[in-house]
Scaffold this motif. Structure first.
Motif, PDB file in Angstrom:
ATOM      1  N   ALA A 148       0.827  -1.198   0.000  1.00 21.63           N
ATOM      2  CA  ALA A 148       0.000   0.000   0.000  1.00 21.63           C
ATOM      3  C   ALA A 148       0.865   1.253   0.000  1.00 21.63           C
ATOM      4  N   SER A 149       0.339   2.290  -0.618  1.00 23.73           N
ATOM      5  CA  SER A 149       1.005   3.594  -0.616  1.00 23.73           C
ATOM      6  C   SER A 149      -0.053   4.678  -0.573  1.00 23.73           C
ATOM      7  N   GLY A 150       0.385   5.880  -0.248  1.00 29.73           N
ATOM      8  CA  GLY A 150      -0.535   7.004  -0.192  1.00 29.73           C
ATOM      9  C   GLY A 150      -0.991   7.326   1.218  1.00 29.73           C
ATOM     10  N   ARG A 151      -1.357   6.292   1.957  1.00 25.22           N
ATOM     11  CA  ARG A 151      -1.763   6.450   3.353  1.00 25.22           C
ATOM     12  C   ARG A 151      -1.380   5.195   4.118  1.00 25.22           C
ATOM     13  N   ARG A 196      -0.914  -9.030   8.295  1.00 25.32           N
ATOM     14  CA  ARG A 196      -0.566  -7.660   7.906  1.00 25.32           C
ATOM     15  C   ARG A 196       0.623  -7.166   8.717  1.00 25.32           C
ATOM     16  N   ASP A 197       1.345  -6.240   8.125  1.00 20.93           N
ATOM     17  CA  ASP A 197       2.454  -5.572   8.795  1.00 20.93           C
ATOM     18  C   ASP A 197       2.212  -4.074   8.616  1.00 20.93           C
ATOM     19  N   ASN A 198       1.616  -3.460   9.610  1.00 24.11           N
ATOM     20  CA  ASN A 198       1.270  -2.036   9.477  1.00 24.11           C
ATOM     21  C   ASN A 198       2.506  -1.154   9.354  1.00 24.11           C
ATOM     22  N   ALA A 199       3.603  -1.576   9.959  1.00 22.26           N
ATOM     23  CA  ALA A 199       4.834  -0.786   9.868  1.00 22.26           C
ATOM     24  C   ALA A 199       5.372  -0.761   8.438  1.00 22.26           C
ATOM     25  N   LYS A 200       5.179  -1.861   7.718  1.00 23.20           N
ATOM     26  CA  LYS A 200       5.655  -1.951   6.334  1.00 23.20           C
ATOM     27  C   LYS A 200       4.554  -1.621   5.336  1.00 23.20           C
ATOM     28  N   ASN A 201       3.344  -1.376   5.841  1.00 27.64           N
ATOM     29  CA  ASN A 201       2.205  -1.056   4.965  1.00 27.64           C
ATOM     30  C   ASN A 201       1.925  -2.171   3.963  1.00 27.64           C
ATOM     31  N   THR A 202       1.968  -3.399   4.455  1.00 28.11           N
ATOM     32  CA  THR A 202       1.737  -4.544   3.569  1.00 28.11           C
ATOM     33  C   THR A 202       0.736  -5.522   4.184  1.00 28.11           C
ATOM     34  N   MET A 253      -7.991  -3.899  11.572  1.00 27.91           N
ATOM     35  CA  MET A 253      -6.969  -2.861  11.495  1.00 27.91           C
ATOM     36  C   MET A 253      -5.739  -3.204  12.323  1.00 27.91           C
ATOM     37  N   SER A 254      -5.957  -3.811  13.479  1.00 25.66           N
ATOM     38  CA  SER A 254      -4.836  -4.150  14.355  1.00 25.66           C
ATOM     39  C   SER A 254      -4.174  -5.468  13.973  1.00 25.66           C
ATOM     40  N   GLY A 255      -4.896  -6.286  13.227  1.00 25.39           N
ATOM     41  CA  GLY A 255      -4.412  -7.614  12.887  1.00 25.39           C
ATOM     42  C   GLY A 255      -4.865  -8.689  13.856  1.00 25.39           C
ATOM     43  N   ALA A 256      -5.609  -8.290  14.875  1.00 24.31           N
ATOM     44  CA  ALA A 256      -6.012  -9.257  15.908  1.00 24.31           C
ATOM     45  C   ALA A 256      -7.149 -10.150  15.443  1.00 24.31           C
ATOM     46  N   GLY A 257      -7.926  -9.688  14.487  1.00 31.01           N
ATOM     47  CA  GLY A 257      -9.078 -10.453  14.024  1.00 31.01           C
ATOM     48  C   GLY A 257      -8.984 -10.799  12.555  1.00 31.01           C
ATOM     49  N   THR A 258      -9.384 -12.025  12.212  1.00 34.12           N
ATOM     50  CA  THR A 258      -9.451 -12.447  10.813  1.00 34.12           C
ATOM     51  C   THR A 258     -10.774 -13.150  10.560  1.00 34.12           C
TER      52      THR A 258
END
Length: 122
Positions: A24-27, A72-78, A53-58
């Motif tokens: 992801a990019s942009g935000r 997901r890796d929010n730090a890497k935006n992936t 959003m946190s990755g705790a739920g799927t």
């Protein structure tokens, strides 16, 4: 505005594994639930799985539960879709998507990637 780019698709044999990535990019994606969808030739697009959003739920479609994993890796935006024990019926174009709101609701995704082809041969 969020731009999403999928990668990692390809052609594999039945029973093989494949790992799709969504960059992801942009935000930052930490403000979005992220989902994966797929569309087979001649069929409607269908929900595959999603992550909070946190990755705790799927949450997964029944046909991929226990075979596919969204992370997901929010730090890497992936966001990643790990697909194991692939079957020919998994053949489709796979799309990454982002939305605000609950990951457990499979509609109302606002941002979409261009898709990556996955082909599984028997």
């Amino acid at each position: 505005q969020v731009q999403l780019v999928e990668s990692g698709g390809g052609s594999v044999q039945s029973g093989d594994s494949l790992r799709l990535s969504c960059a992801a990019s942009g935000r930052t994606i930490r403000d979005y639930a992220m989902g994966w969808f797929r569309q087979a030739s001649g069929k409607e697009r269908e929900f595959v799985g999603a992550i909070s959003m946190s990755g705790a739920g799927t949450f997964y479609q029944d046909s991929v539960k226990d075979r596919f994993t969204v992370s997901r890796d929010n730090a890497k935006n992936t966001v990643t879709l790990q697909m194991n024990s692939l079957k020919p019926e998994d053949t489709a174009v796979y799309y990454c998507a982002a939305k605000t709101g609950s990951y457990a609701v499979t509609v109302n995704y606002r941002y979409w990637g261009q898709g990556t082809q996955v082909t599984v041969s028997s």
